[in-house]
Enzyme design. Structure first.
Site, mmCIF file in Angstrom:
data_model
loop_
_atom_site.group_PDB
_atom_site.id
_atom_site.type_symbol
_atom_site.label_atom_id
_atom_site.label_comp_id
_atom_site.label_asym_id
_atom_site.label_seq_id
_atom_site.Cartn_x
_atom_site.Cartn_y
_atom_site.Cartn_z
ATOM 1 N N ARG A 86 0.871 -1.172 0.000
ATOM 2 C CA ARG A 86 0.000 0.000 0.000
ATOM 3 C C ARG A 86 0.906 1.220 0.000
ATOM 4 O O ARG A 86 1.573 1.507 0.999
ATOM 5 C CB ARG A 86 -0.841 -0.041 1.277
ATOM 6 C CG ARG A 86 -1.904 0.988 1.443
ATOM 7 C CD ARG A 86 -2.428 0.963 2.896
ATOM 8 N NE ARG A 86 -1.533 1.713 3.767
ATOM 9 C CZ ARG A 86 -1.414 1.538 5.083
ATOM 10 N NH1 ARG A 86 -2.090 0.611 5.706
ATOM 11 N NH2 ARG A 86 -0.579 2.283 5.798
ATOM 12 N N HIS A 134 -3.376 4.363 5.158
ATOM 13 C CA HIS A 134 -4.484 3.423 5.314
ATOM 14 C C HIS A 134 -5.782 4.067 4.816
ATOM 15 O O HIS A 134 -6.525 3.474 4.044
ATOM 16 C CB HIS A 134 -4.615 3.020 6.775
ATOM 17 C CG HIS A 134 -5.862 2.251 7.082
ATOM 18 N ND1 HIS A 134 -6.065 0.975 6.649
ATOM 19 C CD2 HIS A 134 -6.989 2.613 7.749
ATOM 20 C CE1 HIS A 134 -7.264 0.562 7.039
ATOM 21 N NE2 HIS A 134 -7.841 1.544 7.710
ATOM 22 N N TYR A 168 4.188 5.136 11.781
ATOM 23 C CA TYR A 168 4.462 3.732 12.114
ATOM 24 C C TYR A 168 5.274 2.969 11.078
ATOM 25 O O TYR A 168 5.738 1.877 11.353
ATOM 26 C CB TYR A 168 3.140 3.000 12.395
ATOM 27 C CG TYR A 168 2.100 3.102 11.280
ATOM 28 C CD1 TYR A 168 2.189 2.294 10.146
ATOM 29 C CD2 TYR A 168 1.052 4.019 11.356
ATOM 30 C CE1 TYR A 168 1.244 2.395 9.134
ATOM 31 C CE2 TYR A 168 0.106 4.125 10.350
ATOM 32 C CZ TYR A 168 0.203 3.309 9.242
ATOM 33 O OH TYR A 168 -0.707 3.412 8.241
#
Ligand code: TPP
Ligand code: TPP
Ligand code: MG
Ligand code: MG
Lengths: 351, 339, 351, 339
Positions: free
Chosen positions: C252, C256, C265
């Site tokens: 990805r 998100h 993160y």
């Protein structure tokens, strides 16, 4: 797939040692312990069925046929381990130290039956299938966090592997390397549903691959295989390696519960070839010269007495106390519940 | 009635101006410091600090061993937390949204709430389940449920829902110290709506006690969490029409503070209950029953309930229509006053 | 375990065919279809992000980086198959025939966005993770029962494999040999949680062993590998063999969702080595002489127009109708709900 | 009010004397015969005929392909049934006991009840979920829950709970023909309690309509399912004391038959609601609200609720204390009559 998970045996159906590497590990005391406990829980179990038939016990879940699995695994536990049983594992909990009177009480609908002896970390039986599996992972994880050497065992049946909680519990345990042994008793049926309708995999052991943990398939009617493999799994867990999935292949001789009629769904000849685990141990003892008629007669007598005494104590146990309906829901009774209790007690007093 | 028991704050003099989400964070931080048995578990609560930043900085400060990123597995989170709790730890489990708690429903319903009773207190589950709830922030589907009533019908579990930063921290610490499991609901809509002076260090707000937010004489408005600001606005508008409103913030949804409800309704003789959950099966009905049971002869009009409709919370284009508004509350107030 | 599930590739990062057995299976039309659809959904996706930034769209879940997985799998579907997507699979549904205007509407909180074009069996996106997996098994099972040749595909992420529904869905499908393909896009993260914290297994493909079904691990950024392996799984399913678990390893590129900040993160350099799937296809096309600048410019222009037109239509779409809040809960409005509707509409009218 | 719409029975003349569980069996058999889209799914429903024999003989008659033994997987059963239902079949899924429905709670809450609304009717889920419920048969732990209220707070799902063999068959067929999902609750305690004439073949009882079981003038008793016999006994005892009781069997728990409740309470001016679920969060509170909303000025006494206590259903040694008894109901009746 099956071939990757051959069934481990230490003794065969005739009671012959077929894996000689165990020769030095088996001593007479261990063999007697097996025989004693398997006889003990069978005595308990048969008595329970007969009590139920006489209307002296509620619906009861017998475990006859699974004694080697339950005793072998229970004896492999350390003194301070956690036990998360199902409703069919009181053979294991009795062996591990659960109180026999309270075990009978449980089957008489008495909540006192869920309370373990002080210091014995035995959880009450899981009734909703598979829910105990993540709980055992959590309790084991807690031991690891505390830095103890303790572990946990979760008992569950073949049917339980179909539930999401089985999957989530094994996943958690594998990630956090919780010292837990997932001990499956594959008795071929979830009530009436045979294993081939429960799953497409040929073994339960292979489900370990999904979690990257060891999986072992053992003859669950061979108390030696059960004992040594479970011990190995505990050693592995205590060494910080995380969980193991054990599939103990066994057979439920009787009904699912006393409310069940297996003749409705089990082919008549199915299971006829299964050698009773106690008989198998007896054959072993005879083959290897540690069968002692007098001792056997002696423990049988002693166990009968123990069971009769437990039944008597169960039946003499103080009547269920209606206050227990209210008093253990919260640490302190909330006002509304206190009112409900008060007015119900008044109602009972005829006020 | 509405008493607050405060422990002596650790750093006496200090207060901080905090939003609700910061107050929640501060509550967890306080207890992580004071009680080494405290653990925080959940999805994305570590480096990410939670999707609402409620756990921001906690993993950095207390380590990945105490502030634990779990797999995406709600039943697993609650199930393992049960094991941790019966074995000496105090887990605070975050459900990312209340709408995603349902996979854990069985664990909560059959174990979290029952273990104490089943074992006559031998095993207990002192854990907190935190969950942001409610509509109004244009979140995607299923993120906006307000299904507290599914948990108040589950004896053995307490349910708490603060509406202000001060109460949030005090109730959260009370929940973390409670010997019983507590579901702690956080209104996302007001996570950052206002700031309030919040004492540093440890203090508690008593679970089970409502709070009178505003004195009034004509009608009692009963609400909690996200609906408090809505009710406050409605009360303002009603006052302009000469109707004096008393506002009760329940704060705890199980066990309900019957006394504060009865006392107020017996004074005003009229009640409007406001919640965003569906009407049928909503907690409002329990409150109607409490009023029926305690204050029947005092009632001057039927009790009004202004609630979310009996439809699933819609996709966000229609969510403002789903939610009670000050205007609908005013309508309810007028109905009971002019009965 | 990993070694048992090597990652299948057809082309490498440089766009070279590394598995010559596919040479005859790849024709220019297929390549162009891939390129067209991947460009199309990327255009859609980037526009969506920019609309969200301008406040013209709600929170949005981008799929950039996963286009080869989504287009490759979508193009392998038959015309009458079922699609069970997540919130990140609108690249796949758009390719399969979902309406672009309605797809934008969905991300604007409009329920109309959940309604597929007549005849296209596209389920609305699953928001509660993994819930679509047993549903897809059920829909596929229904096709089998009807005796059609249709199948179903369930899309889901790496994170979804931790949920019980993943396990229960695969178990059901494997037992009943439902013609379903479980298409996992392993993009390495469930929001912020990296795969090594989600599971202890090195691959997702190996989880197939638990269900006794085939598991394949493929390079999800290689549209050829995705297309041919998914097709194979469909052939297998349509022939009555049951489900396959496909792990498409992908990445990805962005956040998100537009509410997420991956820099919190993800290590800064992570993913830097991943070659964009569209670039990889471009390299392939250049290497094998089917890159046509004019055609590319042409479709880019055309797709830009299509997307702009869709955005315009989305923004001109009739306003949300408050009656839709009430009218679709039941086939017929129950009396109480009818009252609620009536009195709310009256309230809105100022009564 | 309480109308029953009957299709012409297939075999006009025939009725059979059936117990409730036989009537349920007969309802499924009837529809398996008439509608090839009907499927029955569940644990142990095949050769075993279900743990209560509700599906006895069905697999033998209709084949293992239509009466399907599933794995032990409630979320799987409901999840796959959703797929079957959206794709043209009419699944009747059995949950072995209502206490074991919780693993499927997410599927029911976020999909079964929402698919129609989410897709504006494009996809629908015409399925029935059957579940035996309630205490009083000395069953093991968790087998005795009566948690209907967890499903009436879930718009999109209907909830039905018959108390007699005739209603059971008619309502089950109505549920199986309903275009929307229906949770069908069966009182285990009365599975075999009495026999009743049940027509052969197909007939339906309308969902959403209560039934007046007994006429009376002094007080309205409202109950359903397992509590109907309890309430009938209480009414008998009360009549001996000169109190005339009207009894309403709600039969459908969502949507509630507001009219039958209002009409009766407006006549008697007094109401006692009886259910075995916990008091807090129980459906009784919804009924109190309905009476408040419709009949405030008619009430001559506060409404009484006689319910299970706010405790988990206990192990069976105490279950008789948990359950409402005729004596407790009589106490409630006297309380409202002598207010
Ligand atoms: C969640 C849930 N669903 C259904 C049941 C009813 N039930 C009790 S035992 C059982 C079968 C369990 O089979 P298995 O796990 O193989 O254990 P065994 O009884 O063979 O020891 C079922 C379906 C239950 N207890 N919990
Ligand atoms: C049951 C449930 N729990 C939590 C969430 C919140 N959530 C949304 S997406 C997501 C991560 C999903 O990860 P993955 O399955 O890998 O899919 P990806 O987003 O990477 O495509 C989470 C935790 C949810 N939607 N549903
Ligand atoms: Mg079994
Ligand atoms: Mg992912």
């Amino acid at each position: 797939m099956k071939t990757q998970y051959p069934m481990k045996k230490v003794i065969d159906d005739e009671g012959n040692l077929i894996d000689s590497s165990y020769k030095d590990k088996i001593d007479e005391q261990l063999v007697r312990d097996f025989y004693y406990h398997m006889t003990r829980i069978r005595t308990f179990d048969r008595k329970a069925i007969s009590l139920q038939r006489q209307g002296r016990l509620g619906t009861y879940a017998p475990f006859e046929g699974q004694e080697a699995s339950q005793v072998g695994s229970a004896l492999s536990l350390g003194a301070d381990d956690w036990v998360f049983p199902t409703y069919r594992d009181h053979g294991a909990t009795l062996t591990y130290g659960a109180d026999m009177i309270r075990t009978y009480l449980y089957w008489n609908g008495r909540v006192e039956g869920c309370v373990p002896p002080e210091g014995k970390k035995i959880f009450p039986p899981a009734v909703p299938i598979a829910t105990q599996i993540p709980q055992a992972a959590g309790a084991a994880w807690a031991e690891k966090r505390k830095g103890t050497n303790n572990a946990a065992i979760a008992f569950f049946g073949d049917g339980a592997t179909s539930e999401g909680d089985f999957h989530e519990g094994l996943n958690f345990a594998s990630i956090f390397k919780a010292p837990v042994v997932f001990f499956n008793q594959n008795n071929g049926y979830a009530i009436s549903v045979p294993i081939e309708k429960q799953m497409n995999s040929e073994t339960i052991a292979q489900k370990s691959v999904a979690y990257g943990i060891p999986g072992v398939r053992i003859d669950g009617n061979d108390c030696f295989a059960v004992y040594f493999e479970t011990k190995k799994a505990f050693d592995y867990a205590r060494s910080g390696n995380g969980p193991t999935l054990i599939e103990a292949v066994t057979w439920r001789t009787g009904a699912h519960t006393t409310a069940d009629d297996p003749s409705k769904y089990r082919p008549e000849d199915q299971g006829k070839d299964v050698v009773d685990p106690l008989l198998r141990l007896e054959r072993f003892m005879k083959n290897y010269g540690c069968w002692d008629e007098a001792w056997v007669a002696d423990i049988q007598e002693q166990l009968k007495e123990e069971v009769e005494a437990a039944v008597e104590a169960m039946e003499k146990f103080p009547k269920a106390n209606v206050e227990d309906l209210f008093d253990h829901v919260f640490a302190e009774l909330p006002a509304q519940l206190a009112d409900q209790k008060e007015s119900y007690l008044a109602h009972l007093r005829g006020e | 009635m509405a008493m607050e028991i405060r422990d002596i704050p650790q750093t006496k003099e200090t207060t901080q101006l905090l939003t609700m989400v910061q107050a929640v964070n501060d509550g967890m931080k306080t207890m992580l410091e004071l009680d080494e048995k405290t653990l925080i578990l959940g999805e994305d609560i570590g480096k990410n600090g939670g999707v609402f930043r409620a756990t921001e900085g906690l993993q950095e400060r207390f380590g990945a061993d105490r502030v634990i990123d779990t797999p995406l597995s709600e039943a697993g989170i609650i199930g393992t937390s049960i094991g941790l709790a019966v074995n000496g730890f105090k887990p605070v489990a975050e459900m990312q949204f209340l709408g995603f708690i349902y996979p854990a429903y069985e664990q909560i319903m059959t174990h979290v709430s029952r273990i104490r009773m089943r074992t006559m207190g031998h095993f207990t589950v002192p854990m907190v389940i935190r969950a942001p709830y409610g509509a109004g922030i244009r979140a995607p589907e299923v993120h906006s449920d307000s299904t507290e009533a599914l948990f108040t019908h589950m004896p053995g579990l307490k349910v708490v829902c603060p509406s202000s930063p001060y109460d949030a921290k005090g109730l959260l610490i009370a929940a973390m110290e409670d010997p019983d499991p507590v579901l702690f609901l956080e209104t996302m809509r007001n996570y950052r709506a206002k700031r309030e002076d919040v004492p540093a260090g440890k203090y508690t707000v008593e679970i089970g006690k409502g709070k009178k937010v505003k004195e009034g004489t004509d009608v009692t408005l009963i609400a909690w969490g996200a609906m408090i600001p809505v009710v406050e606005k409605a009360a303002e508008q009603a006052e302009k029409k000469g109707i004096s409103c008393e506002i009760i913030d329940l704060r705890t949804l199980y066990p309900l503070d019957r006394d504060i409800i009865a006392e107020s309704v017996q004074k005003t003789g009229r009640a409007v209950i406001v919640h965003e959950a569906h009407s049928t099966g909503g907690l409002g009905n329990d409150i109607v029953s409490i009023i029926n049971d305690t204050s029947f002869l005092y009632l001057r009009a039927p009790i009004e309930r202004v609630t979310g409709f009996d439809v699933p919370v819609p996709l966000f284009a229609l969510e403002d229509h789903y939610l009670p508004t000050p205007a609908r509350v005013v309508q309810g107030i007028e109905k009971v006053v002019h009965f």
